[in-house]
Design a protein around this motif. Structure first.
Motif, short mmCIF file in Angstrom:
data_model
loop_
_atom_site.label_atom_id
_atom_site.label_comp_id
_atom_site.label_asym_id
_atom_site.label_seq_id
_atom_site.Cartn_x
_atom_site.Cartn_y
_atom_site.Cartn_z
N GLY A 95 0.60 -1.28 0.20
CA GLY A 95 0.13 0.08 0.07
C GLY A 95 0.93 1.38 0.09
N GLN B 291 2.31 1.88 -3.58
CA GLN B 291 1.47 2.33 -4.36
C GLN B 291 0.98 3.82 -4.08
N GLY B 292 0.73 4.17 -2.94
CA GLY B 292 0.70 5.38 -2.63
C GLY B 292 1.60 6.63 -2.89
N GLU C 1 1.50 7.13 -6.62
CA GLU C 1 0.50 7.90 -7.19
C GLU C 1 0.76 9.43 -6.92
N SER D 148 -9.37 -9.54 5.31
CA SER D 148 -9.97 -8.63 4.17
C SER D 148 -8.74 -7.85 3.70
N LEU D 149 -8.16 -8.22 2.48
CA LEU D 149 -6.99 -7.26 1.88
C LEU D 149 -7.31 -6.85 0.51
N PRO D 150 -8.28 -6.01 0.42
CA PRO D 150 -8.69 -5.52 -0.92
C PRO D 150 -7.47 -4.63 -1.68
N VAL D 151 -6.79 -3.76 -0.85
CA VAL D 151 -5.69 -2.97 -1.34
C VAL D 151 -4.51 -3.95 -1.66
N THR D 152 -4.30 -4.93 -1.01
CA THR D 152 -3.31 -5.81 -1.21
C THR D 152 -3.36 -6.52 -2.39
N LEU E 10 -5.28 -5.70 -4.83
CA LEU E 10 -5.28 -4.67 -6.09
C LEU E 10 -4.05 -4.34 -6.60
N VAL E 11 -3.06 -4.09 -5.63
CA VAL E 11 -1.52 -3.91 -5.88
C VAL E 11 -0.89 -5.03 -6.50
N ASP E 12 -1.38 -6.45 -6.08
CA ASP E 12 -0.69 -7.59 -6.61
C ASP E 12 -1.11 -7.33 -8.13
#
Length: 290
Positions: free
Chosen positions: A181, A184-185, A188, A255-259, A261-263
């Motif tokens: 995370g 990615q941050g 961006e 729950s790992l939604p950001v992980t 996505l970054v994967d």
């Protein structure tokens, strides 16, 4: 000083084994590519072996830093594996980032032979290994950890036991989840600065002193701005680790939604030919979208 075997001389293991030798330990090494083990031995006036079993003969501690679950099983088990050659009462310390599942499997297998097994994945990258300032997160029995901790200190800035077998690996997953995370941050933010016509270095000089500051920002922003990624922790390795994270999340219900996505973003970097680029190459993916 102890008699130690080190199995695996990649970008992390090679300098880690060197620190053990510099600390005065009697070190024997093994590497799948024997020529690399021979070169290390010549450089450090030490010994090398053709198999893990030979390398661990008489060792009080065995350290490993290999590639993945299968690689770890290969150096531990079988006729030429380390467990076959280790003596009862010795300690196996694994620095590989692997699944908690294989860690617990090998912990049980080692115990059957009277061997202690400590999972001790590391963070700090190649620079941390070379400078002897790694962070080491451990799982396993208290007594085994307490015996191993002073030895690990040869290349660690911090070494902590988190809990029972597998706890070290699960902690390393927390580390990789956080990094995914953060990178990615940061990517961006730098991409936004570029598109807005701002000077990236000036931006980082200011925001790094506040709440946005991080190790990734301090150590990677310049190469990210310069579009340089031929260094550091490879995308291929990070995807291996994030796969372990996501598998563990399915098992634990996390729950790992950001992980997740970054994967997938790293998968796109691989498609750009960046499998061996540093993980900070996420910003290159954003530039490719322009």
């Amino acid at each position: 000083m102890a008699k130690i075997a080190f199995l695996g001389l990649g970008v992390m293991g090679y300098p880690m084994a060197g620190h053990l030798k510099s600390a005065g330990h009697d070190v024997s090494v093994y590497n799948r590519t024997t020529a690399k083990a021979e070169a290390w031995a010549q450089a450090h006036d030490a010994s090398f072996a053709a198999t893990p079993r030979e390398a661990v003969e008489g060792a009080e501690f065995v350290m490993s830093c290999v590639g993945n679950d299968d690689d770890l099983r290969a150096v531990c088990l079988g006729a030429d594996g380390a467990f076959t050659g280790m003596t009862a009462g010795s300690v196996f310390v694994d620095h590989t980032t692997v699944s908690a599942k294989v860690t617990r499997e090998l912990y049980a297998a080692a115990g059957e032979s009277g061997i202690s097994f400590v999972d001790a994945p590391i963070s700090g990258g190649q620079a941390g290994a070379e400078n002897g300032v790694l962070s080491v997160m451990c799982g396993g029995d208290v007594a085994a950890f307490e015996r191993a901790e002073p030895v690990i200190g040869a290349y660690a800035r911090i070494c902590r036991r988190i809990g029972d077998s597998g706890a070290g690996q699960m902690t390393k997953m927390c580390n990789q989840i956080a990094i995914a995370g953060l990178v990615q941050g940061l990517s961006e933010a730098l991409h936004f600065a570029e598109k807005a016509g701002l000077d990236g270095r000036s931006v980082v000089e200011v925001i790094s002193q506040g709440a946005a500051g991080s190790w990734q920002m301090a150590n990677r922003y310049e190469t990210m701005l310069d579009d340089q990624f031929e260094h550091g922790f490879a995308v291929d390795w990070m995807r291996k680790d994030l796969g372990i994270c996501l598998d563990a999340a399915n098992e634990t219900g996390a729950s790992l939604p950001v992980t997740a996505l970054v994967d997938q973003f790293y998968k796109e970097v691989q498609k750009l030919g960046g499998g061996r680029w540093d993980t900070s190459s996420l910003v290159k993916r954003l530039r490719a979208l322009d």
